[in-house]
Write an enzyme that holds these catalytic residues in place. Structure first.
Site: not given
Ligand code: R5P
Length: 282
Positions: A26, A83, A156, A179, A181, A206, A212
């Site tokens: 804690e 996010r 993206d 992009k 996901r 970004d 990454g």
């Molecule tokens: C989401 O679209 C954010 O802008 C980043 O591109 C994303 O969180 C990067 O996450 P990762 O490194 O896991 O691909």
């Protein structure tokens, strides 16, 4: 320490709180001095361990209010959970909304963050909230580097404003990739654009680098399209798990970050941006 840099930029005091963790995990927080009738900025980035950092933030905000602070600004350069700004699959917790409610309930009168991964996350606040950007500073830093005909890439469409800002400072071109996901597995796929990068340094910008994969996909395409070097420049270098290896394998030569994440490499300080915003509010 980021808080000290902000205080120096504002020519004000920094109050180092007493903080310890009890044997059971804690958190203990204590203000060593009164803050009656003061305007208090609590600088607490919520990078991993984000749950602990978020709880610490809530304890500090609440204590500041209870000690009589006139106003309390929650300054959270990396806003964890931003996010998850919606219920993308039925039954999901909208954790950005819960986090915003908690920060408000703890007594924040202002909320400041930087290059938040989702602007939508700020819509959950009823108090004054702002998303600042460090991309002008990032561009200024990149300008000091010997970049060969730089070309800025957004991995993206969410990163387009960041790429625009950096490319304006660098007086370079920019482009963005598409992009997607997978909502369940998190797998990232990227489709590039036909950009001639031969002999040029690609600068991928970004908001966050977590695993990454986003940057790695973009870097691989940039390499195939002939880029001489690939550099990644991001506001928040979480660099989770083996992200550094993922970036290296994809051909990223250097990763540039800020003191938003104080446990990671940092070439740029966001303190001037935070100080300017706090001066403007107060
Ligand atoms: C989401 O679209 C954010 O802008 C980043 O591109 C994303 O969180 C990067 O996450 P990762 O490194 O896991 O691909």
């Amino acid at each position: 320490m980021l808080a000290r840099r902000v205080a120096d930029a504002m020519k004000t005091n920094v109050l180092q709180l007493e903080h310890k963790v009890f044997p059971d995990g804690e958190t203990y927080i204590r203000f060593p001095e009164p803050v009656d009738d003061e305007r208090v900025a609590v600088i607490q980035s919520c990078y991993p361990p984000q749950n602990k950092n978020l709880i610490d933030l809530l304890f500090i905000l609440d204590a500041a209010r209870e000690m009589g602070a006139r106003e309390v600004a929650a300054v959270v350069p990396y806003f964890a959970y931003a996010r998850q700004d919606d219920r993308y699959r039925s039954g999901e917790a909208v954790s950005a909304k819960t986090s915003a409610r908690l920060i408000e309930a703890a007594g924040a009168s202002h909320f400041l963050t930087i290059d938040v991964p989702s602007n939508k996350a700020l819509q959950f606040f009823r108090i004054h909230s702002e998303n600042l950007t460090c991309m002008n500073l990032m561009g200024t830093y990149l300008k000091t580097r010997a970049l060969e005909k730089p070309y800025v890439l957004a991995p993206d469409d969410g990163a387009i404003p960041l790429a625009q800002t950096v490319s304006t400072v660098l007086q370079s071109e920019y482009a963005w990739f598409e992009k997607s996901r997978d909502k369940v597995t998190g797998a990232v796929s990227t489709s590039g654009k036909d950009v001639d990068l031969r002999g040029r340094d690609a600068v991928i910008v970004d908001d966050v680098i977590s695993t990454g994969k986003t940057i790695a996909n973009t870097a691989q395409i940039a390499k195939k399209q002939g880029s001489r070097r690939v550099i990644a420049a991001c506001a928040h270098l979480l660099l989770t798990g083996n992200a550094e290896q993922t970036l290296k394998v994809a051909g990223v030569e250097e990763t540039i970050g800020t003191d938003s994440i104080e446990i990671r490499p940092q070439s740029v300080s966001i303190a001037p941006v935070l100080a300017e915003a706090l001066r403007r509010i107060w």
